[in-house]
Design an enzyme around this catalytic site. Structure first.
Site, PDB file in Angstrom:
ATOM      1  N   GLU A 235      -8.278  -5.201   9.324  1.00  0.00           N
ATOM      2  CA  GLU A 235      -7.029  -5.330   9.901  1.00  0.00           C
ATOM      3  C   GLU A 235      -7.214  -4.586  11.423  1.00  0.00           C
ATOM      4  O   GLU A 235      -6.337  -4.935  12.430  1.00  0.00           O
ATOM      5  CB  GLU A 235      -5.839  -4.417   9.094  1.00  0.00           C
ATOM      6  CG  GLU A 235      -4.581  -4.651   9.424  1.00  0.00           C
ATOM      7  CD  GLU A 235      -3.484  -4.097   8.575  1.00  0.00           C
ATOM      8  OE1 GLU A 235      -3.909  -3.805   7.454  1.00  0.00           O
ATOM      9  OE2 GLU A 235      -2.519  -3.936   9.187  1.00  0.00           O
TER      10      GLU A 235
ATOM     11  N   TYR B 240       0.753  -1.135  -0.032  1.00  0.00           N
ATOM     12  CA  TYR B 240      -0.057  -0.140  -0.097  1.00  0.00           C
ATOM     13  C   TYR B 240       0.919   1.343   0.105  1.00  0.00           C
ATOM     14  O   TYR B 240       0.810   1.937  -0.945  1.00  0.00           O
ATOM     15  CB  TYR B 240      -0.912  -0.089   1.200  1.00  0.00           C
ATOM     16  CG  TYR B 240      -1.844  -1.155   1.185  1.00  0.00           C
ATOM     17  CD1 TYR B 240      -2.245  -1.716   0.302  1.00  0.00           C
ATOM     18  CD2 TYR B 240      -2.637  -1.091   2.589  1.00  0.00           C
ATOM     19  CE1 TYR B 240      -3.326  -2.803   0.302  1.00  0.00           C
ATOM     20  CE2 TYR B 240      -3.726  -2.177   2.472  1.00  0.00           C
ATOM     21  CZ  TYR B 240      -4.114  -2.861   1.516  1.00  0.00           C
ATOM     22  OH  TYR B 240      -5.044  -4.129   1.762  1.00  0.00           O
TER      23      TYR B 240
HETATM   24  C1  LIG Z   1       5.618  -1.803  11.709  1.00  0.00           C
HETATM   25  C2  LIG Z   1       4.967  -1.302  10.646  1.00  0.00           C
HETATM   26  C3  LIG Z   1       4.675  -2.078   9.227  1.00  0.00           C
HETATM   27  C4  LIG Z   1       4.065  -1.605   8.365  1.00  0.00           C
HETATM   28  N1  LIG Z   1       3.933  -2.518   7.009  1.00  0.00           N
HETATM   29  C5  LIG Z   1       3.390  -1.940   6.225  1.00  0.00           C
HETATM   30  C6  LIG Z   1       3.139  -2.986   4.983  1.00  0.00           C
HETATM   31  O1  LIG Z   1       3.247  -4.187   5.408  1.00  0.00           O
HETATM   32  N2  LIG Z   1       2.883  -2.459   4.254  1.00  0.00           N
HETATM   33  C7  LIG Z   1       2.421  -0.857   3.606  1.00  0.00           C
HETATM   34  O2  LIG Z   1       2.135  -0.882   2.545  1.00  0.00           O
HETATM   35  N3  LIG Z   1       2.743  -0.139   4.722  1.00  0.00           N
HETATM   36  C8  LIG Z   1       3.269  -0.594   5.908  1.00  0.00           C
HETATM   37  N4  LIG Z   1       3.477   0.358   6.748  1.00  0.00           N
HETATM   38  C9  LIG Z   1       3.396   1.623   6.686  1.00  0.00           C
HETATM   39  C10 LIG Z   1       2.185   2.302   7.328  1.00  0.00           C
HETATM   40  O3  LIG Z   1       0.897   1.902   6.776  1.00  0.00           O
HETATM   41  C11 LIG Z   1       2.499   3.974   7.334  1.00  0.00           C
HETATM   42  O4  LIG Z   1       3.622   4.284   7.901  1.00  0.00           O
HETATM   43  C12 LIG Z   1       1.266   4.706   7.975  1.00  0.00           C
HETATM   44  O5  LIG Z   1       0.233   4.577   7.018  1.00  0.00           O
HETATM   45  C13 LIG Z   1       1.453   6.134   8.109  1.00  0.00           C
HETATM   46  O6  LIG Z   1       2.219   6.705   6.867  1.00  0.00           O
HETATM   47  P1  LIG Z   1       3.421   7.401   6.737  1.00  0.00           P
HETATM   48  O7  LIG Z   1       4.597   6.644   7.545  1.00  0.00           O
HETATM   49  O8  LIG Z   1       3.692   7.907   5.351  1.00  0.00           O
HETATM   50  O9  LIG Z   1       3.384   8.663   7.815  1.00  0.00           O
HETATM   51  P2  LIG Z   1       2.545  10.086   7.301  1.00  0.00           P
HETATM   52  O10 LIG Z   1       1.247   9.786   6.482  1.00  0.00           O
HETATM   53  O11 LIG Z   1       3.435  11.008   6.544  1.00  0.00           O
HETATM   54  O12 LIG Z   1       2.134  10.843   8.690  1.00  0.00           O
HETATM   55  C14 LIG Z   1       3.200  11.281   9.494  1.00  0.00           C
HETATM   56  C15 LIG Z   1       2.625  11.974  10.886  1.00  0.00           C
HETATM   57  O13 LIG Z   1       1.715  12.918  10.374  1.00  0.00           O
HETATM   58  C16 LIG Z   1       0.258  12.619  10.933  1.00  0.00           C
HETATM   59  N5  LIG Z   1      -0.709  12.739   9.703  1.00  0.00           N
HETATM   60  C17 LIG Z   1      -0.594  12.487   8.451  1.00  0.00           C
HETATM   61  N6  LIG Z   1      -1.996  12.982   7.853  1.00  0.00           N
HETATM   62  C18 LIG Z   1      -2.739  13.577   8.870  1.00  0.00           C
HETATM   63  C19 LIG Z   1      -3.977  13.935   8.992  1.00  0.00           C
HETATM   64  N7  LIG Z   1      -4.782  14.097   7.770  1.00  0.00           N
HETATM   65  N8  LIG Z   1      -4.558  14.643  10.126  1.00  0.00           N
HETATM   66  C20 LIG Z   1      -3.643  14.579  11.339  1.00  0.00           C
HETATM   67  N9  LIG Z   1      -2.453  13.777  11.123  1.00  0.00           N
HETATM   68  C21 LIG Z   1      -1.828  13.515  10.234  1.00  0.00           C
HETATM   69  C22 LIG Z   1       0.339  11.050  10.962  1.00  0.00           C
HETATM   70  O14 LIG Z   1      -0.675  10.693  12.026  1.00  0.00           O
HETATM   71  C23 LIG Z   1       1.956  10.887  11.556  1.00  0.00           C
HETATM   72  O15 LIG Z   1       1.783  11.006  12.746  1.00  0.00           O
HETATM   73  C24 LIG Z   1       4.109  -0.164   8.194  1.00  0.00           C
HETATM   74  C25 LIG Z   1       4.181   0.699   9.287  1.00  0.00           C
HETATM   75  C26 LIG Z   1       4.983   0.261  10.212  1.00  0.00           C
HETATM   76  C27 LIG Z   1       5.238   1.067  11.401  1.00  0.00           C
END
Ligand SMILES: Cc1cc2nc3c(=O)[nH]c(=O)nc-3n(C[C@H](O)[C@H](O)[C@H](O)COP(=O)(O)OP(=O)(O)OC[C@H]3O[C@@H](n4cnc5c(N)ncnc54)[C@H](O)[C@@H]3O)c2cc1C
Length: 259
Positions: A120, A4
């Site tokens: 999930e 994703y």
């Molecule tokens: C252990 C682990 C396993 C994972 N495994 C997978 C996997 O197998 N496949 C996969 O596809 N992904 C995976 N992920 C990724 C995970 O889905 C993303 O890290 C998550 O969706 C957040 O996206 P980002 O890291 O880009 O953070 P961002 O979206 O950049 O967010 C950064 C910060 O800003 C905040 N934020 C963002 N938008 C808003 C909003 N609109 N309002 C308020 N706050 C906001 C967030 O809450 C966060 O604190 C994994 C992550 C972890 C930690």
């Protein structure tokens, strides 16, 4: 493995840019996924890919199954804080995938992904992580002679009561599922509540261990005294499956009717 997230599409997943273009009876995929859990060990990845750029961003996404040994798929490990290569970046360069690997209808991937994320969140909202962390608190409690200390008993009992509350909530949601009813925003609350409790319990575990908590391995061979790993896992639990902030946004809109 779920494909994703992308470098510029995490919480705002619908902005994903990995693209699949139909060429005869094959999709040609180009782009990049990131944070793919166990990506280097996976045989398959289920990906959200953009199949129509001319429509609303959620409407042009499809759900595609891609064999990881396809020519053009490259994985690069990401080393986490525990020095494990649990995650990968996955790159797709002109990867050809049979048309039959599309799940459901073309451009209906967003609906499927939302449903899968809902499931999930039920799983992540189950009390098991917080329950396991709470049972481990007894380790430092015993090791430091705190089991009769009023401050320890107060915190432990408070967590235990919160856990019981959460258990009741989870059972209520599970009953709804057993009756075949559709779930709504309550799955976001389940995930938010469970992961917050899990995180607070592991934070207290670290507080109890003091400087001993900096040791990554078990102390005196007692695995219940290895708190750091669980503490780190609890941080991640508020990110994967949708961050806590995103769950709060969903609840604000769907339950509180805020703009
Ligand atoms: C252990 C682990 C396993 C994972 N495994 C997978 C996997 O197998 N496949 C996969 O596809 N992904 C995976 N992920 C990724 C995970 O889905 C993303 O890290 C998550 O969706 C957040 O996206 P980002 O890291 O880009 O953070 P961002 O979206 O950049 O967010 C950064 C910060 O800003 C905040 N934020 C963002 N938008 C808003 C909003 N609109 N309002 C308020 N706050 C906001 C967030 O809450 C966060 O604190 C994994 C992550 C972890 C930690």
């Amino acid at each position: 493995m779920p494909g994703y997230s992308e470098p510029d599409a995490g919480s705002d997943l619908a902005s994903l840019r990995t693209e699949a273009v139909l060429d005869g009876d094959e999709w040609v995929v180009n782009g990049q996924k990131t944070w793919t859990t166990l990506g280097a060990d996976a045989d398959w990845i289920f990906c959200l890919v953009r199949t129509d750029k001319g429509v609303r961003k959620q409407a042009g996404i499809s759900f595609l199954l891609i064999p990881m040994d396809s020519p053009g798929v490259t994985t690069r490990p990401i080393i986490n804080l525990e020095m494990d290569d649990e995650f990968s970046e996955v790159f797709f360069d002109d990867v050809r995938v049979p048309d039959r690997n599309i799940v459901g209808e073309v451009n209906q991937g967003w609906t499927m992904a939302k449903n899968l994320l809902g499931f999930e969140r039920i799983f992540l909202g189950s009390p098991r992580q917080a329950s396991n962390a709470l049972s481990k608190l007894r380790g430092p409690g015993e090791h430091y002679g705190l089991l009769r200390d009023p401050a320890f008993v107060d915190r432990y009992t408070g967590f235990r009561m919160e856990l019981e509350d959460h258990h009741c909530l989870f059972e209520k949601v599970a009953d709804k599922l057993r009756r075949g009813e559709r779930l709504g925003a309550e799955v976001s609350f389940l995930k938010l509540n469970q992961t917050s409790l899990y995180q607070r319990i592991t934070e207290y575990g670290l507080e109890l261990m003091g400087s001993d908590s900096a040791r990554l391995g078990a102390i005196d061979g007692n695995r219940d005294l290895a708190m750091m790993s669980q503490f780190m896992n609890a941080r991640a639990a508020t990110i994967y499956g949708g961050t806590s902030q995103v769950q709060k946004n969903i609840l604000a809109r769907a339950v509180l009717d805020l703009p």
